[in-house]
Design a protein around this motif. Structure first.
Motif, short mmCIF file in Angstrom:
data_model
loop_
_atom_site.label_atom_id
_atom_site.label_comp_id
_atom_site.label_asym_id
_atom_site.label_seq_id
_atom_site.Cartn_x
_atom_site.Cartn_y
_atom_site.Cartn_z
N ASP A 34 -6.91 -3.91 -7.18
CA ASP A 34 -5.90 -4.56 -6.35
C ASP A 34 -5.03 -5.53 -7.16
O ASP A 34 -3.86 -5.72 -6.84
N LEU A 35 -5.58 -6.12 -8.20
CA LEU A 35 -4.78 -6.97 -9.08
C LEU A 35 -3.73 -6.14 -9.81
O LEU A 35 -2.57 -6.53 -9.90
N LEU A 36 -4.13 -4.97 -10.31
CA LEU A 36 -3.19 -4.07 -10.98
C LEU A 36 -2.06 -3.69 -10.03
O LEU A 36 -0.88 -3.72 -10.39
N VAL A 37 -2.40 -3.35 -8.80
CA VAL A 37 -1.40 -2.93 -7.81
C VAL A 37 -0.49 -4.10 -7.45
O VAL A 37 0.73 -3.96 -7.42
N SER A 38 -1.05 -5.26 -7.19
CA SER A 38 -0.25 -6.39 -6.71
C SER A 38 0.63 -7.02 -7.80
O SER A 38 1.65 -7.62 -7.49
N VAL A 62 2.52 -0.83 -1.58
CA VAL A 62 1.25 -1.12 -0.90
C VAL A 62 0.41 0.15 -0.75
O VAL A 62 -0.79 0.09 -0.57
N PHE A 63 1.04 1.30 -0.86
CA PHE A 63 0.36 2.57 -0.64
C PHE A 63 -0.71 2.87 -1.69
O PHE A 63 -1.51 3.77 -1.51
N SER A 64 -0.71 2.14 -2.79
CA SER A 64 -1.75 2.32 -3.81
C SER A 64 -2.88 1.31 -3.66
O SER A 64 -3.82 1.32 -4.45
N SER A 65 -2.80 0.45 -2.66
CA SER A 65 -3.84 -0.56 -2.47
C SER A 65 -5.10 0.06 -1.85
O SER A 65 -5.03 1.07 -1.14
N ILE A 66 -6.21 -0.57 -2.11
CA ILE A 66 -7.49 -0.05 -1.63
C ILE A 66 -7.54 0.01 -0.10
O ILE A 66 -7.96 1.02 0.46
N ILE A 67 -7.09 -1.03 0.55
CA ILE A 67 -7.17 -1.04 2.02
C ILE A 67 -6.33 0.08 2.63
O ILE A 67 -6.73 0.73 3.60
N TYR A 68 -5.18 0.36 2.06
CA TYR A 68 -4.33 1.42 2.58
C TYR A 68 -4.95 2.79 2.33
O TYR A 68 -5.02 3.63 3.23
N LEU A 69 -5.44 3.02 1.12
CA LEU A 69 -6.04 4.32 0.80
C LEU A 69 -7.33 4.55 1.58
O LEU A 69 -7.60 5.66 2.02
#
Length: 119
Positions: A15-19, A26-33
């Motif tokens: 999530d740090l890499l994504v943010s 946001v589509f690559s975030s853990i909560i979304y996936l």
């Protein structure tokens, strides 16, 4: 780079890499996936400084990489869609039906469906 299954992902690092990347959605975030995908994994380097989330489904024993509903494309984060990287995906999935944010068009084949979408 190595494949890491969902249950073994370092959640904070991913999530740090994504943010921290302004070009990543946001589509690559853990909560979304986790919400949209029954199965997914990541291909990431040792430091979680580059990678891609990889949603997949298994039907009749065939592992298919795909773009889930409500996600426009799969994102290469801090890495380019090189021929080596695409071959790594081809060795992992028997079928690929995915849109990518970055993809060299010369790598298209009959067996795999790759499509580049401009953001």
């Amino acid at each position: 780079m190595k494949f890491i299954s969902r249950q073994n992902i370092d959640i904070e690092k991913w999530d740090l890499l994504v943010s921290q990347n302004v070009d990543v959605t946001v589509f690559s975030s853990i909560i979304y996936l986790d919400t949209l995908c029954e199965n997914w994994e990541i291909l990431v380097d040792e430091n979680y400084s580059r990678g891609i989330a990889l949603p997949f489904k298994v039907k009749f024993g065939i592992k298919t990489l795909y773009t889930p509903f409500f996600i426009r494309y799969l994102e290469f984060i801090n890495c380019e869609a090189s021929e080596e990287l695409i071959n790594t995906l081809k060795s992992r999935y028997q079928n690929i039906e995915a849109n990518f944010n970055d993809f060299p068009e010369i790598l298209s084949t009959d067996k795999y469906f790759f499509q580049k979408l401009d953001s």
